[in-house]
Design an enzyme around this catalytic site. Structure first.
Site, PDB file in Angstrom:
ATOM      1  N   CYS A  81      -6.425  -8.672   3.123  1.00 48.44           N
ATOM      2  CA  CYS A  81      -7.653  -7.942   3.371  1.00 48.44           C
ATOM      3  C   CYS A  81      -9.138  -8.713   3.480  1.00 48.44           C
ATOM      4  CB  CYS A  81      -8.198  -7.015   2.074  1.00 48.44           C
ATOM      5  SG  CYS A  81      -7.109  -5.711   1.914  1.00 48.44           S
ATOM      6  N   ARG A  98       0.551 -13.707   2.007  1.00 43.68           N
ATOM      7  CA  ARG A  98      -0.126 -13.235   3.438  1.00 43.68           C
ATOM      8  C   ARG A  98      -1.361 -13.897   3.572  1.00 43.68           C
ATOM      9  NH1 ARG A  98      -0.025  -6.733   3.081  1.00 43.68           N
ATOM     10  NH2 ARG A  98      -0.404  -7.367   0.957  1.00 43.68           N
ATOM     11  N   THR A 150      -2.619  -4.031   9.543  1.00 43.82           N
ATOM     12  CA  THR A 150      -3.827  -4.510  10.648  1.00 43.82           C
ATOM     13  C   THR A 150      -4.266  -5.566  10.491  1.00 43.82           C
ATOM     14  OG1 THR A 150      -5.421  -3.281   9.098  1.00 43.82           O
ATOM     15  CG2 THR A 150      -4.313  -2.037  10.906  1.00 43.82           C
ATOM     16  N   ASP A 154      10.188   3.068   6.730  1.00 38.59           N
ATOM     17  CA  ASP A 154       9.914   1.517   7.116  1.00 38.59           C
ATOM     18  C   ASP A 154      10.863   1.054   7.972  1.00 38.59           C
ATOM     19  OD1 ASP A 154       8.077  -0.700   5.308  1.00 38.59           O
ATOM     20  OD2 ASP A 154       9.564  -1.423   6.676  1.00 38.59           O
ATOM     21  N   VAL A 174       0.769  -1.170  -0.140  1.00 45.46           N
ATOM     22  CA  VAL A 174       0.081   0.015  -0.010  1.00 45.46           C
ATOM     23  C   VAL A 174       1.096   1.256  -0.017  1.00 45.46           C
ATOM     24  CG1 VAL A 174      -1.853   1.245   1.125  1.00 45.46           C
ATOM     25  CG2 VAL A 174      -1.943  -1.185   1.114  1.00 45.46           C
ATOM     26  N   THR A 210      -7.081  -0.702   7.270  1.00 43.45           N
ATOM     27  CA  THR A 210      -8.423  -1.136   7.433  1.00 43.45           C
ATOM     28  C   THR A 210      -8.396  -1.110   8.993  1.00 43.45           C
ATOM     29  OG1 THR A 210      -8.461  -2.293   5.407  1.00 43.45           O
ATOM     30  CG2 THR A 210     -10.090  -2.609   6.864  1.00 43.45           C
ATOM     31  N   ARG A 224      14.085  -4.124   3.360  1.00 46.57           N
ATOM     32  CA  ARG A 224      13.091  -3.604   2.387  1.00 46.57           C
ATOM     33  C   ARG A 224      13.532  -2.392   1.808  1.00 46.57           C
ATOM     34  NH1 ARG A 224       9.232  -3.855  -1.528  1.00 46.57           N
ATOM     35  NH2 ARG A 224       7.313  -2.564  -1.084  1.00 46.57           N
TER      36      ARG A 224
END
Length: 423
Positions: A258, A327, A83, A33, A15, A118, A38
């Protein structure tokens, strides 16, 4: 919003990175981050998520750092942290709390903090705001302000990118909402919807994926019914889709960051209000059971095979087709179930990083399928494009089972002797 506005994006994952790169074309942007590996990879022009190509990443003016001091004095902080849910399927907001405390040490008076992750309605104002205030000594709504703009990134989707979708935006005040609308509008040509308030925007996001989850659960449940009737769900759906308003969902495993998570956020707030969310949780139960159902179908179809302990190849470990994102993948559950039934299981996924699969799930992916090992069954668990054209004859035994969860090989001529089955 002016070009000299300093924006800090907290979290450079699926995202945060596309948003940060998009914003960096119009503003001064710092991406933060905690993952040093990364950040180093991104600075070298390598986005392992595949969302931003190397040339665009190298050409971007985005600054990146693992040092929170690089965000000090930013005008806007955008929080894009994970989240997830915990083992009890309850919201895990530790990353939001940690990000809020980090921002509290870097924020200045007049700054805006907008959450994209979210959450259930109330998290931005009841949890994030107080944490920032506590860490900074500033007063929320007076010295700094809050906003919410739900992320809508769909991994691997090259059509609905952050610069082409409608951005829902909400602010603690009308002025804050207007500023955030201008900021996001600079990226997507002004395609911004101003929500009534922050809680409304939070609610809009959490129901988007809950709705998809329920629709997929319906398809998965009718799949179980139709299979008992000897009907292919894919054949039924092909006919049903000819009606103009039929919703085009398909059966399969439901993982990811999600759809398999967000309904629990909505369920959490519902139960706090003493309302039992029957439909939401029923959808989750159905979709969470799909890996076990598919494993049971494979095992049933292998009964009578020359050896009960079959050697099985599972194609794919990513949570969806044509992306390296694993994920919350349910493929691991499928493979584990088959192993408990006495079968030897290999997993092959040429898109996923093998080291990540090992780290996250303890799974050793096979490096290639070239016929050096022949399998008694092949399970198409993920619809990667490359799987559609595999030489199934070369990698299977003469009477192998081809179990096609994703309908990849429907309509194709199967090698002689192989038994084809789909949902």
């Amino acid at each position: 919003m002016e070009s000299r506005t300093h924006i800090a994006v907290v979290g450079l994952g699926y995202v945060g990175l596309p948003l940060a790169v998009g914003l960096a074309g119009h503003f001064r942007v710092t991406g933060f981050d905690l993952n040093a590996t990364r950040v180093a990879e991104l600075k070298a022009g390598n986005d392992r998520t595949g969302e931003i190509d190397g040339a665009r990443l190298k050409a971007s003016k985005l600054a990146m750092s693992t040092d929170a001091a690089a965000m000090a004095g930013a005008d806007v902080f955008v929080v894009t942290v994970p989240t997830p849910i915990d083992e009890a399927n309850r919201p895990d907001l530790r990353a939001v709390v940690a990000a809020s405390r980090t921002i509290g040490g870097a924020i200045k008076k007049g700054a805006i903090v907008v959450l994209e992750s979210t959450v259930y309605p109330g998290v931005t104002e009841d949890i994030m705001g107080p944490e920032i205030a506590k860490a900074s000594g500033l007063v929320c709504g007076v010295d700094f302000f809050l906003g919410y703009s739900p992320e809508r990134i769909n991994p691997g989707d090259r059509e609905h990118t952050v610069d082409r979708i409608t951005k829902v935006v909400a602010g603690q005040t009308p002025e804050v909402a207007a500023k955030l609308g201008a900021m996001y509008g600079a990226v997507n040509g002004g395609n911004v919807f101003l929500a009534r308030d922050i809680r409304t925007a939070e609610a809009a996001k959490v129901i988007e994926n809950a709705q998809r989850d329920i629709n997929i659960a319906f398809i998965n449940e009718i799949t179980m019914i139709f299979n008992k009737m000897g009907l292919s769900t894919y054949d039924v759906l092909a006919a049903a889709r000819t009606k103009w308003n039929f919703l085009p969902f398909t059966p399969g495993l439901v993982g990811g960051h999600c759809i398999s998570v967000d309904p629990y956020y909505l369920a959490e707030v519902a139960m706090r209000l003493k309302h039992h969310p029957d439909i939401i949780l029923a959808g989750r139960r159905t979709n969470d059971s799909m890996a076990a159902y598919c494993a049971s179908e494979v095992a049933r179809l292998l009964v009578g095979h020359r050896s009960f302990a079959a050697r099985i190849l599972v194609l794919g470990i990513a949570f969806k087709e044509n992306v390296p994102d694993l994920r919350n993948t349910k493929v691991v559950d499928l493979a584990d179930d088959l192993r408990t039934r006495g079968h030897a299981v290999d997993i092959y996924d040429p898109i996923v990083d093998a080291a990540e699969a090992k780290h996250e799930y303890g799974v050793d992916l096979v490096a290639r399928v070239d016929g050096s090992v022949r399998y008694d069954a092949v399970v198409a668990a993920v619809g990667h494009r490359s799987f559609a054209d595999l030489d199934l004859a070369a990698i299977t035994t003469d009477d192998a089972l081809l179990f096609d969860i994703k309908g990849l090989w429907r309509g194709k001529t199967m090698p002689p002797g192989r038994r084809y089955s789909t949902l």
